[in-house]
Design a protein around this motif. Structure first.
Motif, mmCIF file in Angstrom:
data_model
loop_
_atom_site.group_PDB
_atom_site.id
_atom_site.type_symbol
_atom_site.label_atom_id
_atom_site.label_comp_id
_atom_site.label_asym_id
_atom_site.label_seq_id
_atom_site.Cartn_x
_atom_site.Cartn_y
_atom_site.Cartn_z
ATOM 1 N N THR A 227 0.821 -1.207 0.000
ATOM 2 C CA THR A 227 0.000 0.000 0.000
ATOM 3 C C THR A 227 0.857 1.260 0.000
ATOM 4 O OG1 THR A 227 -1.805 -1.128 1.179
ATOM 5 C CG2 THR A 227 -1.780 1.278 1.267
ATOM 6 N N TYR A 228 1.783 1.368 0.956
ATOM 7 C CA TYR A 228 2.548 2.613 1.015
ATOM 8 C C TYR A 228 3.588 2.699 -0.093
ATOM 9 C CZ TYR A 228 6.280 0.199 3.760
ATOM 10 O OH TYR A 228 7.268 -0.639 4.209
ATOM 11 N N SER A 229 4.078 1.536 -0.573
ATOM 12 C CA SER A 229 5.004 1.570 -1.703
ATOM 13 C C SER A 229 4.290 2.081 -2.956
ATOM 14 C CB SER A 229 5.578 0.183 -1.960
ATOM 15 O OG SER A 229 6.354 -0.269 -0.874
ATOM 16 N N ALA A 230 3.045 1.621 -3.159
ATOM 17 C CA ALA A 230 2.270 2.058 -4.319
ATOM 18 C C ALA A 230 1.950 3.551 -4.237
ATOM 19 C CB ALA A 230 0.983 1.246 -4.421
ATOM 20 N N ILE A 231 1.651 4.037 -3.035
ATOM 21 C CA ILE A 231 1.368 5.466 -2.873
ATOM 22 C C ILE A 231 2.616 6.293 -3.166
ATOM 23 C CG2 ILE A 231 0.788 7.264 -1.190
ATOM 24 C CD1 ILE A 231 -1.101 5.244 0.135
ATOM 25 N N GLY A 232 3.753 5.854 -2.637
ATOM 26 C CA GLY A 232 5.006 6.558 -2.914
ATOM 27 C C GLY A 232 5.325 6.569 -4.395
ATOM 28 N N LEU A 233 5.070 5.434 -5.060
ATOM 29 C CA LEU A 233 5.296 5.349 -6.505
ATOM 30 C C LEU A 233 4.383 6.311 -7.257
ATOM 31 C CD1 LEU A 233 6.510 3.965 -9.011
ATOM 32 C CD2 LEU A 233 4.761 2.182 -8.760
ATOM 33 N N GLY A 234 3.097 6.316 -6.878
ATOM 34 C CA GLY A 234 2.140 7.192 -7.556
ATOM 35 C C GLY A 234 2.473 8.665 -7.378
ATOM 36 N N LEU A 235 2.831 9.057 -6.152
ATOM 37 C CA LEU A 235 3.184 10.458 -5.902
ATOM 38 C C LEU A 235 4.446 10.846 -6.660
ATOM 39 C CD1 LEU A 235 2.473 10.696 -2.059
ATOM 40 C CD2 LEU A 235 1.143 11.719 -3.910
ATOM 41 N N GLY A 236 5.390 9.906 -6.778
ATOM 42 C CA GLY A 236 6.612 10.184 -7.538
ATOM 43 C C GLY A 236 6.322 10.424 -9.010
ATOM 44 N N VAL A 237 5.446 9.587 -9.583
ATOM 45 C CA VAL A 237 5.079 9.754 -10.998
ATOM 46 C C VAL A 237 4.407 11.101 -11.224
ATOM 47 C CG1 VAL A 237 3.582 8.886 -12.834
ATOM 48 C CG2 VAL A 237 4.916 7.281 -11.447
ATOM 49 N N VAL A 238 3.491 11.472 -10.319
ATOM 50 C CA VAL A 238 2.806 12.772 -10.433
ATOM 51 C C VAL A 238 3.808 13.916 -10.366
ATOM 52 C CG1 VAL A 238 1.198 14.355 -9.272
ATOM 53 C CG2 VAL A 238 0.607 11.928 -9.530
ATOM 54 N N GLN A 239 4.812 13.794 -9.476
ATOM 55 C CA GLN A 239 5.818 14.851 -9.339
ATOM 56 C C GLN A 239 6.684 14.952 -10.597
ATOM 57 O OE1 GLN A 239 6.040 16.873 -6.561
ATOM 58 N NE2 GLN A 239 7.486 18.078 -7.778
ATOM 59 N N VAL A 240 7.016 13.797 -11.209
ATOM 60 C CA VAL A 240 7.791 13.815 -12.451
ATOM 61 C C VAL A 240 7.020 14.546 -13.549
ATOM 62 C CG1 VAL A 240 8.725 12.374 -14.299
ATOM 63 C CG2 VAL A 240 9.111 11.731 -11.927
ATOM 64 N N VAL A 241 5.726 14.269 -13.637
ATOM 65 C CA VAL A 241 4.885 14.947 -14.641
ATOM 66 C C VAL A 241 4.829 16.439 -14.366
ATOM 67 C CG1 VAL A 241 2.550 15.145 -15.567
ATOM 68 C CG2 VAL A 241 3.519 12.875 -15.092
ATOM 69 N N ALA A 242 4.683 16.805 -13.079
ATOM 70 C CA ALA A 242 4.627 18.226 -12.719
ATOM 71 C C ALA A 242 5.940 18.927 -13.027
ATOM 72 C CB ALA A 242 4.290 18.369 -11.236
ATOM 73 N N ASN A 243 7.062 18.221 -12.872
ATOM 74 C CA ASN A 243 8.375 18.806 -13.162
ATOM 75 C C ASN A 243 8.615 18.971 -14.663
ATOM 76 O OD1 ASN A 243 8.953 18.838 -10.431
ATOM 77 N ND2 ASN A 243 10.118 16.917 -10.479
ATOM 78 N N GLY A 244 7.850 18.230 -15.449
ATOM 79 C CA GLY A 244 8.033 18.290 -16.887
ATOM 80 C C GLY A 244 9.201 17.464 -17.393
ATOM 81 N N GLY A 245 9.690 16.547 -16.567
ATOM 82 C CA GLY A 245 10.799 15.708 -16.990
ATOM 83 C C GLY A 245 11.449 15.006 -15.825
ATOM 84 N N VAL A 246 12.425 14.160 -16.136
ATOM 85 C CA VAL A 246 13.130 13.372 -15.130
ATOM 86 C C VAL A 246 14.290 14.170 -14.552
ATOM 87 C CG1 VAL A 246 14.530 11.306 -14.766
ATOM 88 C CG2 VAL A 246 12.487 11.192 -16.198
ATOM 89 N N GLN A 247 14.397 14.151 -13.215
ATOM 90 C CA GLN A 247 15.491 14.833 -12.528
ATOM 91 C C GLN A 247 16.656 13.874 -12.325
ATOM 92 O OE1 GLN A 247 15.036 18.265 -11.583
ATOM 93 N NE2 GLN A 247 13.269 17.918 -12.920
ATOM 94 N N GLY A 248 17.775 14.378 -11.813
ATOM 95 C CA GLY A 248 18.906 13.528 -11.483
ATOM 96 C C GLY A 248 19.982 13.537 -12.542
ATOM 97 N N SER A 249 21.084 12.825 -12.238
ATOM 98 C CA SER A 249 22.224 12.777 -13.143
ATOM 99 C C SER A 249 22.804 11.371 -13.155
ATOM 100 C CB SER A 249 23.297 13.772 -12.696
ATOM 101 O OG SER A 249 23.793 13.416 -11.411
#
Length: 512
Positions: A227-249
């Motif tokens: 449950t909490y892994s799926a929520i963390g995954l979903g929130l991460g995907v939403v944040q990537v979309v909001a950022n307009g791209g993938v972060q990191g190096s």
């Protein structure tokens, strides 16, 4: 009524262990296994639930931070490497449950029993007289080292899970505070009361007598972990979309953002965090001892459970860790759901953190049961005639106070006081060292090489009589040596992090 009498009358979960001598011809009957203990009822699915409960723990929440230290290339590669090593050595360890034939050989009930049964053969046998205990026989030093590492690591895991659970409970309060007061409010709250609440809950659940009776708690905890892994995954995907791209190096956090030495220490600590996320070998034999008797053999069932569990956890780890890094880049928080990279929707964060707390309640019990059983069996051997140690009181859990239908909780005064004291002690230590990432990294480092790699490899070499300096022997030793280097380096990085945290931390005063 004595314990064996209860077992003979009801043939149920009223007793944890009955010797073959007490049972006579009933050993191996429909009520008892070949060793005279009550029939084990575990399956691949219950074993998988135990493993997933132990593995997909709080460690998953630090993986985005770990990948941020290593980057897109090394981070996922290291995670995959640890999963392969864990699966391989777990398969070796599962074969050590029985000495001899996979279906009829003598059972080794604990990790220490397996080490004693296999590695004591690597040295000459002791002289016949005088008789001595197995702990003092040839190979006994390895058994003692194994026991110290296994049970010491269990104590550390209990402390780590208490810290993680309190942080999640605190995060629920802070998420609501941020929602009402705004994200600019510090919302500083002490984690100490939440550790006490978690400790009180664990005192209650720790009275469950043994591993066989916590399958329901493991299944519930496994559901919560998804449950909490799926929520963390979903929130991460939403944040990537909001950022307009993938972060990191590709290489992770740059030396310019942190000092060169800090980059080294943080990278080493990341190895420890990932190792902790896969750490369950220290309780593998105890989980295997819950599986029903052959056919098929327990080792075969355990290997299947390991395949399922490691595959599922690696998929979740990759998704959660990589998504978290993609969402926040080098600024990924040390704990994905409590580091407040996410603020909204606050109610969803509350659900996720509540699921973490429920999961950790079960995970705490899964990890601590082997230590509980070890101490209680030692006390029974040391004081066999003490009613304080051996006597049990049946507390009815239903209105029917008599007859086979009565459901009772078996309370033992020694179990009650010892387990309560253990929970209190780990809770107090947790209050003194509430550093989630650093503690997780240190625990992962200390337990990975000896318990996940060294002892399984050594026992396999003895069991299969692998010739010294053969290709297989050299490859196994190289694997062990490489993991030893990783363990030492990871431990050094985590200790450096704890020392840094202690410079600014005041026990019972600092707020989160």
């Amino acid at each position: 009524m004595g314990e064996s009498a209860v077992a003979k009358q009801y043939c149920g979960p009223a007793t944890a262990e009955v010797s073959s001598m007490e049972l006579g011809h009933t050993a191996g009957s429909k009520c008892y296994d070949d060793d005279g203990r009550l029939k084990r009822t575990g399956t691949m699915w219950t074993a998988s639930a135990h493993i997933i409960t132990a593995v997909i723990g709080s460690g998953v929440l630090s993986l985005a931070w770990a990948i941020a230290q290593l980057g897109w290339v090394a981070g996922p590669a290291v995670m995959l490497l640890f999963s392969l090593v864990t699966y391989y050595t777990s398969a070796l360890l599962a074969d050590c449950y029985r000495s001899g034939d996979d279906c009829t050989g003598k059972r080794n009930y604990t990790y220490m029993d397996a080490v004693n049964a296999n590695l004591k053969l690597t040295l000459p046998p002791p002289p016949p007289p005088p008789p001595v205990s197995s702990f003092r026989r040839a190979g006994g030093i390895k058994v003692q080292i194994c026991g110290f590492l296994q049970y010491g690591n269990i104590v550390g895991v209990a402390i780590g899970y208490t810290i993680a659970a309190s942080i999640s409970m605190l995060a629920i309060k802070r998420a609501n505070c941020f929602h009402v007061e705004g994200h600019g409010d510090p919302c500083n709250i002490s984690s100490t009361p939440y550790m006490i609440v978690f400790g009180v809950a664990e005192i209650f659940f720790s009275q469950i007598p043994d591993f066989d009776q916590i399958s329901w708690l493991s299944i519930l905890a496994a559901v919560m972990s998804f449950t909490y892994s799926a929520i963390g995954l979903g929130l991460g995907v939403v944040q990537v979309v909001a950022n307009g791209g993938v972060q990191g190096s590709l290489t992770g956090i740059s030396v310019g953002a942190v000092a060169p030495l800090d980059k080294v220490w943080r990278s080493l600590q990341a190895f420890g965090d990932i190792a902790f996320a896969y750490s369950y070998s220290l309780i593998l034999i105890e989980i295997q001892d819950t599986i029903r008797a052959p056919p098929p053999s327990e080792s075969r069932v355990m290997r299947r459970a390991t395949v399922v569990s490691v595959a599922v956890t690696t998929l979740f780890y990759m998704l959660c860790g990589c998504t978290g890094y993609a969402a926040f880049g080098d600024a990924a928080p040390g704990n994905l759901l409590t580091g407040f990279g996410f603020y909204e929707p606050f109610w969803l964060l509350d659900v996720a953190n509540a699921a973490i707390v429920v999961h950790l309640v079960g995970a705490y019990q899964v990890y601590c049961q082997p230590l509980f059983a070890f101490v209680e069996k030692w006390a029974q051997r040391r004081w066999p005639k003490s009613r304080y140690v051996t006597a049990e009181v049946a507390v009815p859990l239903s209105l029917s106070l008599s007859g086979p239908a009565a459901r009772c909780l078996r309370l033992n005064l020694f179990r009650l006081t010892w387990r309560t004291a253990f929970v209190v002690a780990t809770t107090v230590v947790s209050m003194l060292l509430p550093f989630f990432n650093d503690v997780v990294g240190l625990l992962g480092a200390l337990g990975f090489w000896p318990l996940t790699v060294y002892f399984p490899v050594e026992m396999y070499i003895v069991q299969k009589k692998v010739p010294r300096w053969s290709t297989r022997w050299v490859c196994l030793q190289l694997l062990s040596a490489a993991c030893f280097v990783i363990t030492v380096a990871s431990a050094a990085g985590s200790v450096a992090g704890i020392v840094s945290d202690l410079k600014v931390y005041k026990p019972f005063v600092t707020t989160n």
